[in-house]
Motif scaffolding. Structure first.
Motif, PDB file in Angstrom:
ATOM      1  N   MET A   1      57.837 -26.520  27.653  1.00 48.70           N
ATOM      2  CA  MET A   1      58.551 -25.303  27.318  1.00 48.70           C
ATOM      3  C   MET A   1      59.318 -24.801  28.534  1.00 48.70           C
ATOM      4  SD  MET A   1      56.787 -22.654  24.719  1.00 48.70           S
ATOM      5  CE  MET A   1      55.064 -23.032  24.873  1.00 48.70           C
ATOM      6  N   THR A   2      60.375 -24.101  28.267  1.00 51.51           N
ATOM      7  CA  THR A   2      61.240 -23.551  29.303  1.00 51.51           C
ATOM      8  C   THR A   2      61.216 -22.033  29.211  1.00 51.51           C
ATOM      9  OG1 THR A   2      62.672 -25.487  29.135  1.00 51.51           O
ATOM     10  CG2 THR A   2      63.618 -23.531  30.173  1.00 51.51           C
ATOM     11  N   THR A   3      61.301 -21.373  30.356  1.00 51.77           N
ATOM     12  CA  THR A   3      61.400 -19.914  30.371  1.00 51.77           C
ATOM     13  C   THR A   3      62.874 -19.530  30.327  1.00 51.77           C
ATOM     14  OG1 THR A   3      59.380 -19.706  31.664  1.00 51.77           O
ATOM     15  CG2 THR A   3      60.867 -17.805  31.659  1.00 51.77           C
ATOM     16  N   TYR A   4      63.200 -18.679  29.372  1.00 54.92           N
ATOM     17  CA  TYR A   4      64.551 -18.146  29.231  1.00 54.92           C
ATOM     18  C   TYR A   4      64.504 -16.655  29.540  1.00 54.92           C
ATOM     19  CZ  TYR A   4      65.765 -22.523  27.012  1.00 54.92           C
ATOM     20  OH  TYR A   4      65.992 -23.851  26.769  1.00 54.92           O
ATOM     21  N   HIS A   5      65.500 -16.189  30.246  1.00 53.90           N
ATOM     22  CA  HIS A   5      65.605 -14.780  30.628  1.00 53.90           C
ATOM     23  C   HIS A   5      66.802 -14.210  29.873  1.00 53.90           C
ATOM     24  CE1 HIS A   5      62.856 -15.763  33.915  1.00 53.90           C
ATOM     25  NE2 HIS A   5      63.531 -16.905  33.928  1.00 53.90           N
ATOM     26  N   TYR A   6      66.746 -12.925  29.578  1.00 52.36           N
ATOM     27  CA  TYR A   6      67.836 -12.356  28.788  1.00 52.36           C
ATOM     28  C   TYR A   6      68.086 -10.897  29.146  1.00 52.36           C
ATOM     29  CZ  TYR A   6      64.235  -9.971  26.089  1.00 52.36           C
ATOM     30  OH  TYR A   6      63.193  -9.167  25.731  1.00 52.36           O
ATOM     31  N   VAL A   7      69.304 -10.463  28.829  1.00 51.30           N
ATOM     32  CA  VAL A   7      69.626  -9.044  28.707  1.00 51.30           C
ATOM     33  C   VAL A   7      70.116  -8.877  27.278  1.00 51.30           C
ATOM     34  CG1 VAL A   7      70.077  -8.480  31.126  1.00 51.30           C
ATOM     35  CG2 VAL A   7      71.947  -9.314  29.707  1.00 51.30           C
ATOM     36  N   LEU A   8      69.688  -7.806  26.646  1.00 49.29           N
ATOM     37  CA  LEU A   8      69.969  -7.543  25.234  1.00 49.29           C
ATOM     38  C   LEU A   8      70.534  -6.143  25.098  1.00 49.29           C
ATOM     39  CD1 LEU A   8      69.389  -8.473  22.180  1.00 49.29           C
ATOM     40  CD2 LEU A   8      67.273  -7.148  22.420  1.00 49.29           C
ATOM     41  N   ALA A   9      71.561  -6.005  24.268  1.00 50.88           N
ATOM     42  CA  ALA A   9      72.158  -4.700  24.001  1.00 50.88           C
ATOM     43  C   ALA A   9      72.923  -4.791  22.689  1.00 50.88           C
ATOM     44  CB  ALA A   9      73.090  -4.285  25.129  1.00 50.88           C
ATOM     45  N   SER A  10      73.520  -3.684  22.301  1.00 56.77           N
ATOM     46  CA  SER A  10      74.352  -3.724  21.097  1.00 56.77           C
ATOM     47  C   SER A  10      75.591  -4.573  21.382  1.00 56.77           C
ATOM     48  CB  SER A  10      74.775  -2.317  20.683  1.00 56.77           C
ATOM     49  OG  SER A  10      75.742  -1.807  21.581  1.00 56.77           O
TER      50      SER A  10
END
Length: 110
Positions: A1-10
């Protein structure tokens, strides 16, 4: 498995209110100059927020949403500092609840 990072917004915030296209174009140019593989994606209506563990985050984020997902945690941290009104986090994929880390729920129309 790989770690994914994110920013989330409208979507409205990420795609209309912020000059995000400039940031992403510059990042792509920089990667091309260094012969680096692209490790970030802009995803409209990301499917990962449908996973049960993201119910609380989805409820707080105006819909439709958009995310920038990356394998590079430093890039996502930089984006979070630059884009004040985003949620930052990470997840492991592929998993039973997130089979495709960059899948979108947005239907493609021709």
């Amino acid at each position: 498995m790989t770690t994914y990072h994110y920013v989330l917004a409208s979507q409205r915030f990420l795609l209309e209110e912020e000059p995000l296209d400039e940031v992403l174009r510059e990042r792509v140019r920089n990667y091309q100059e260094q012969n680096k593989e692209i490790d970030f994606w802009l995803v409209k209506q990301p499917a990962f927020i449908e996973a049960p563990e993201f119910a609380e985050i989805k409820a707080k984020c105006p819909q439709p949403s958009a995310a920038i997902i990356s394998k590079n945690s430093e890039f996502i941290t930089w984006l979070k500092l630059r884009l004040e009104y985003v949620v930052k986090g990470e997840f492991e994929a592929p998993s039973s609840s997130i089979p495709d880390p960059i899948a979108s729920l947005e239907s493609v129309s021709s």
